[in-house]
Design an enzyme around this catalytic site. Sequence first.
Site, PDB file in Angstrom:
ATOM      1  N   GLY A   1       0.775  -1.230   0.000  1.00  0.00           N
ATOM      2  CA  GLY A   1       0.000   0.000   0.000  1.00  0.00           C
ATOM      3  C   GLY A   1       0.808   1.283   0.000  1.00  0.00           C
ATOM      4  O   GLY A   1       0.235   2.365   0.126  1.00  0.00           O
TER       5      GLY A   1
ATOM      6  N   GLY B   1       2.619   2.432  -2.514  1.00  0.00           N
ATOM      7  CA  GLY B   1       2.676   3.033  -3.839  1.00  0.00           C
ATOM      8  C   GLY B   1       3.791   2.503  -4.715  1.00  0.00           C
ATOM      9  O   GLY B   1       4.293   3.207  -5.602  1.00  0.00           O
ATOM     10  N   LYS B   2       4.170   1.238  -4.498  1.00  0.00           N
ATOM     11  CA  LYS B   2       5.241   0.643  -5.319  1.00  0.00           C
ATOM     12  C   LYS B   2       4.847   0.597  -6.791  1.00  0.00           C
ATOM     13  O   LYS B   2       5.625   0.994  -7.659  1.00  0.00           O
ATOM     14  CB  LYS B   2       5.532  -0.790  -4.843  1.00  0.00           C
ATOM     15  N   THR B   3       3.652   0.100  -7.064  1.00  0.00           N
ATOM     16  CA  THR B   3       3.217  -0.038  -8.453  1.00  0.00           C
ATOM     17  C   THR B   3       3.122   1.324  -9.132  1.00  0.00           C
ATOM     18  O   THR B   3       3.562   1.496 -10.277  1.00  0.00           O
ATOM     19  CB  THR B   3       1.863  -0.760  -8.519  1.00  0.00           C
ATOM     20  N   SER B   4       2.548   2.308  -8.452  1.00  0.00           N
ATOM     21  CA  SER B   4       2.422   3.649  -9.024  1.00  0.00           C
ATOM     22  C   SER B   4       3.785   4.250  -9.318  1.00  0.00           C
ATOM     23  O   SER B   4       4.020   4.809 -10.407  1.00  0.00           O
ATOM     24  CB  SER B   4       1.654   4.563  -8.059  1.00  0.00           C
TER      25      SER B   4
ATOM     26  N   ASP C   1       4.452  -9.673  -8.355  1.00  0.00           N
ATOM     27  CA  ASP C   1       3.529  -9.739  -7.227  1.00  0.00           C
ATOM     28  C   ASP C   1       2.409 -10.734  -7.537  1.00  0.00           C
ATOM     29  O   ASP C   1       1.750 -10.616  -8.573  1.00  0.00           O
ATOM     30  CB  ASP C   1       2.933  -8.351  -6.985  1.00  0.00           C
TER      31      ASP C   1
ATOM     32  N   THR D   1      -7.246   1.004  -7.322  1.00  0.00           N
ATOM     33  CA  THR D   1      -6.506  -0.251  -7.252  1.00  0.00           C
ATOM     34  C   THR D   1      -6.978  -1.164  -6.113  1.00  0.00           C
ATOM     35  O   THR D   1      -7.241  -2.348  -6.342  1.00  0.00           O
ATOM     36  CB  THR D   1      -4.993   0.021  -7.140  1.00  0.00           C
TER      37      THR D   1
END
Length: 592
Positions: free
Chosen positions: A22, A24-27, A49, A506
């Site tokens: 949560g 913000g790794k993907t963003s 992931d 997300t």
Amino acid sequence: MEKFNPLALEGTPFLFFTGKGGVGKTSTASATAIALADGNKKVLLVSTDPASNLQDVFEMELSNEPTEVKGVKGLSICNIDPEQAAVSYKNNVIGPYRDKLPEIVIAQMEEQLSGACTVEIAAFDEFTNLLSNPQIVSNFDHIIFDTAPTGHTLRLLQLPTAWTGYLDESTHGASCLGPLSGLDRKKEVYETTVQVLSDPDQTKLILVSRPEKFSLNEAERASKELKVIGIKNQVIIINGILKSFTKGDRISEVFHQRQSQSLKNMPIGLNGLSQYFLPFVPYSLTGISNFRRLFNETEDINKNKSTSIEGLNYSPIEEMVEDLHENNSRVIFTMGKGGVGKTTLASIISVGLADKGKRVHLTTTDPAAHIGNMFDGNLHDNLTISRIDPEVEVDKYRKEVLEKAKTDMDQDSLSYLEEDLNSPCTEEIAVFRAFAEVVSRSNEEVVIIDTAPTGHTLLLLDAAESYHKEIKKANGDVPLSVQQLLPRLRNRNETSVIITTLAEATPVLEAQRLQEDLLRADIKTSWWVINQSLYATETTDPILEQKAQAEKIWMKKIKELNDKVAIIPWEPEEIIGYKQIQKHYFSDDGGR
């Protein structure tokens, strides 16, 4: 602390983004990939992931094969899907023997390759291929890994060392180990992977954190453990900093103050790293245009209140706890994307039911567990807490299997079995057995399980069908707790599943997939909980209020997915400790 600039990463081909769920790794990884591609670099963005949401943020379907992104020249993305990887891996292992061996032998091979261990190895196999395959590496200037939440990331990145060490020590080879079949032939590939990960000229680890105490502590822990396995080229990005606040708005003031205090008390282990920040943004980080906005200094405040949620009822948390009490739920899961507050919710439910006279046991299967942080040590007499520790469970499992085997095995066979039990696969079996044992406690007390992030949870639940095959191969014994597990989870009079989410794209879309997957396993969701809602506060800060208004579209979506929805406002104070939780959520005025 300066703002993060992706172009500073131009000289390093392999980039890993990791951190607590949560944060913000993907963003951050996605925005970085787009910025590098816009700078005329050829970039491959990969999700490792199990609960990947790259398909949501890019609004396109993905597979484990690189797919070019329309609108971003030079960028391709792919997703290492564990289930797809397992199917491919199984076919590669069994394929050469079809039509050459009897059907009964092929069936036995397929059974051997049906467990969760195969899923783990197959995903790892895909991962190592990306790092060591010259044909793939030569096609890109950068390969960016959007990794799983920290616990899974550590396991994934430690696997090259674990498998290499195992193959070095194994005197019998790996051919008869079912899912490990053929790993000895890949020793050179795994050694190459280890070298790449530990080479600072090739690999950089980008720790992503929120400006929050628990998130920063998790980043420090990940940093230390990754340094131990040789990944020392690290930087940290503090994501979501509110640069200014509105005087007189308590939510805004506390939001900013809490962030400032967390940064002031930055863990010592992070002080030696290069530190960068990214601002708190009020818009949803999905779609290419919004990713490009992330590195733009200008702020665009656009108050959009067009979505109406009038007439839709959202329950306070105490109403949901009362429902669980009246229905006499014996097993309660809190599930959802990493970082949405499953641990907090599980702790709140535990306090509420203990106060109502229930005997409650609260536990976690999350590799990055934080339950202990929610309590100050002063528990109610009705409440106990625990954590399923993989190291402890593996050690206990090995000892039990070997002790039983001594009665009917010679020394050579025992040595051979001991090597089997030293493989990394053993952890999955041991942890699952512990999970089943904890659930069996529901005969005597309410068991509340703060589960791992979605992907790991599903792998754990999926293992119920195949676990007995794995353990039966080892010692011929299937515990009663395992035999009873799936029927118990499917019994809606006994088990309640609560999906926790934030009112953002997300987490909601991922939670929707989770609900659908659970339904396919005949497990029905009881409640949804919207956590940390700014809409449920009275903030007037222009940035926070815009974020609050953006929640409404997702609140409406959640109500369409499940009729029972509870909401927890963003809290200006940290609610830590049994008595504080009790007073805040279950006093007559709800603590407000």
